[in-house]
Design a protein around this motif. Structure first.
Motif, PDB file in Angstrom:
ATOM      1  N   LYS A  35       0.823  -1.213   0.000  1.00 42.02           N
ATOM      2  CA  LYS A  35       0.000   0.000   0.000  1.00 42.02           C
ATOM      3  C   LYS A  35       0.858   1.266   0.000  1.00 42.02           C
ATOM      4  CE  LYS A  35      -3.919   2.130   2.283  1.00 42.02           C
ATOM      5  NZ  LYS A  35      -4.954   1.983   3.305  1.00 42.02           N
ATOM      6  N   VAL A  36       1.969   1.247   0.713  1.00 40.10           N
ATOM      7  CA  VAL A  36       2.812   2.444   0.809  1.00 40.10           C
ATOM      8  C   VAL A  36       4.010   2.404  -0.162  1.00 40.10           C
ATOM      9  CG1 VAL A  36       2.136   2.884   3.195  1.00 40.10           C
ATOM     10  CG2 VAL A  36       4.186   1.529   2.736  1.00 40.10           C
ATOM     11  N   PHE A  37       4.127   1.342  -0.929  1.00 42.92           N
ATOM     12  CA  PHE A  37       5.233   1.193  -1.874  1.00 42.92           C
ATOM     13  C   PHE A  37       5.085   2.193  -3.008  1.00 42.92           C
ATOM     14  CE2 PHE A  37       6.929  -1.408  -5.592  1.00 42.92           C
ATOM     15  CZ  PHE A  37       8.249  -1.064  -5.353  1.00 42.92           C
ATOM     16  N   ASN A  38       6.095   3.027  -3.221  1.00 41.79           N
ATOM     17  CA  ASN A  38       6.037   4.087  -4.235  1.00 41.79           C
ATOM     18  C   ASN A  38       6.381   3.616  -5.639  1.00 41.79           C
ATOM     19  OD1 ASN A  38       5.270   6.142  -2.451  1.00 41.79           O
ATOM     20  ND2 ASN A  38       7.386   6.471  -1.815  1.00 41.79           N
ATOM     21  N   LYS A  96       5.044   1.082  -7.430  1.00 37.32           N
ATOM     22  CA  LYS A  96       4.037   0.219  -8.071  1.00 37.32           C
ATOM     23  C   LYS A  96       3.879   0.515  -9.564  1.00 37.32           C
ATOM     24  CE  LYS A  96       0.702   0.918  -5.015  1.00 37.32           C
ATOM     25  NZ  LYS A  96       0.666   1.158  -3.593  1.00 37.32           N
ATOM     26  N   LYS A  97       3.732   1.780  -9.914  1.00 42.44           N
ATOM     27  CA  LYS A  97       3.488   2.141 -11.310  1.00 42.44           C
ATOM     28  C   LYS A  97       4.691   1.776 -12.185  1.00 42.44           C
ATOM     29  CE  LYS A  97       2.014   6.126 -14.117  1.00 42.44           C
ATOM     30  NZ  LYS A  97       2.780   5.849 -15.300  1.00 42.44           N
ATOM     31  N   GLU A  98       5.875   2.151 -11.756  1.00 41.50           N
ATOM     32  CA  GLU A  98       7.083   1.884 -12.535  1.00 41.50           C
ATOM     33  C   GLU A  98       7.325   0.383 -12.679  1.00 41.50           C
ATOM     34  OE1 GLU A  98       6.996   3.938  -9.836  1.00 41.50           O
ATOM     35  OE2 GLU A  98       6.982   5.839 -10.940  1.00 41.50           O
ATOM     36  N   GLU A  99       7.215  -0.353 -11.579  1.00 43.68           N
ATOM     37  CA  GLU A  99       7.438  -1.794 -11.648  1.00 43.68           C
ATOM     38  C   GLU A  99       6.373  -2.469 -12.507  1.00 43.68           C
ATOM     39  OE1 GLU A  99       8.376  -4.084  -8.202  1.00 43.68           O
ATOM     40  OE2 GLU A  99       9.961  -2.696  -7.577  1.00 43.68           O
ATOM     41  N   SER A 100       5.138  -2.022 -12.396  1.00 41.93           N
ATOM     42  CA  SER A 100       4.073  -2.589 -13.230  1.00 41.93           C
ATOM     43  C   SER A 100       4.391  -2.404 -14.707  1.00 41.93           C
ATOM     44  CB  SER A 100       2.721  -1.957 -12.899  1.00 41.93           C
ATOM     45  OG  SER A 100       2.286  -2.334 -11.605  1.00 41.93           O
ATOM     46  N   GLU A 101       4.827  -1.196 -15.084  1.00 40.11           N
ATOM     47  CA  GLU A 101       5.159  -0.921 -16.486  1.00 40.11           C
ATOM     48  C   GLU A 101       6.317  -1.801 -16.970  1.00 40.11           C
ATOM     49  OE1 GLU A 101       5.827   3.308 -16.480  1.00 40.11           O
ATOM     50  OE2 GLU A 101       3.669   3.747 -16.468  1.00 40.11           O
ATOM     51  N   MET A 102       7.344  -1.962 -16.120  1.00 41.02           N
ATOM     52  CA  MET A 102       8.485  -2.799 -16.504  1.00 41.02           C
ATOM     53  C   MET A 102       8.081  -4.267 -16.640  1.00 41.02           C
ATOM     54  SD  MET A 102      11.887  -1.300 -14.643  1.00 41.02           S
ATOM     55  CE  MET A 102      11.256  -0.767 -13.068  1.00 41.02           C
TER      56      MET A 102
END
Length: 174
Positions: free
Chosen positions: A15-18, A20-26
């Motif tokens: 929940k607090v991990f910043n 998420k978006k970048e890792e999801s895209e990769m």
């Protein structure tokens, strides 16, 4: 620590991990570039919850089937006429799709080696166990989801591969 305590701890961390978006895209890019993805006849995917890798860009592929729960059993269908399930994820109408072999993308809260810690319903483990001979299974996880404290039990199904991002670099365990 119990499985439920591990799940709650992982949900808090995610929940607090910043990243998420970048890792999801990769991860989406890594999956798309894989020959197994490109050559798969059918892809069993999932409609991601906020605590899961966002694979939404992959869901428009015509080969993708999404899960639904009916009579306490997981099935897969075309991603048409989606609705919110009682468990909080989007699912298709309950019209089971038949398929031969498939690449299965499996959501995870946590993992240890090639074993996943899911949400506790056992649906994925049961489905994989019953369909093992026609599935290639990839667990999809954030880098912070690695969980050495998680100890697999006899009903936990080993996956073929874990796709995650370590230190900003694509990584997969096979």
């Amino acid at each position: 620590m119990s499985r439920n305590e591990l799940r709650e701890e992982l949900k808090r961390k995610i929940k607090v991990f910043n990243g998420k978006k970048e890792e999801s895209e990769m991860i989406v890019s890594l999956i798309r570039s894989s020959s197994q993805w490109q050559n798969a006849e059918t892809i069993l995917a999932f409609s991601p919850l906020p605590s899961e890798v966002d694979i939404t860009p992959l869901l428009s592929d015509k080969r993708v089937l999404l899960p639904y729960i009916e009579n306490n059993k997981m099935e897969f269908a075309r991603a048409e006429d989606m609705k919110l399930s009682s468990m909080g994820f989007l699912e298709p109408k309950h019209i089971k799709s038949e398929y031969g072999s498939a690449l299965m993308l499996v959501p995870m809260l946590g993992f240890n080696g090639l074993y996943r810690l899911g949400r506790g319903g056992g649906y994925y483990d049961k489905y994989i166990h019953e369909n093992r001979s026609r599935l290639i299974t990839w667990g999809i996880a954030f880098s912070i989801s690695e969980c050495p404290e998680f100890k697999p039990e006899g009903w936990d199904e080993e996956l073929d591969r874990i796709i995650s991002i370590a230190d900003g670099n694509p990584a997969s365990q096979a």
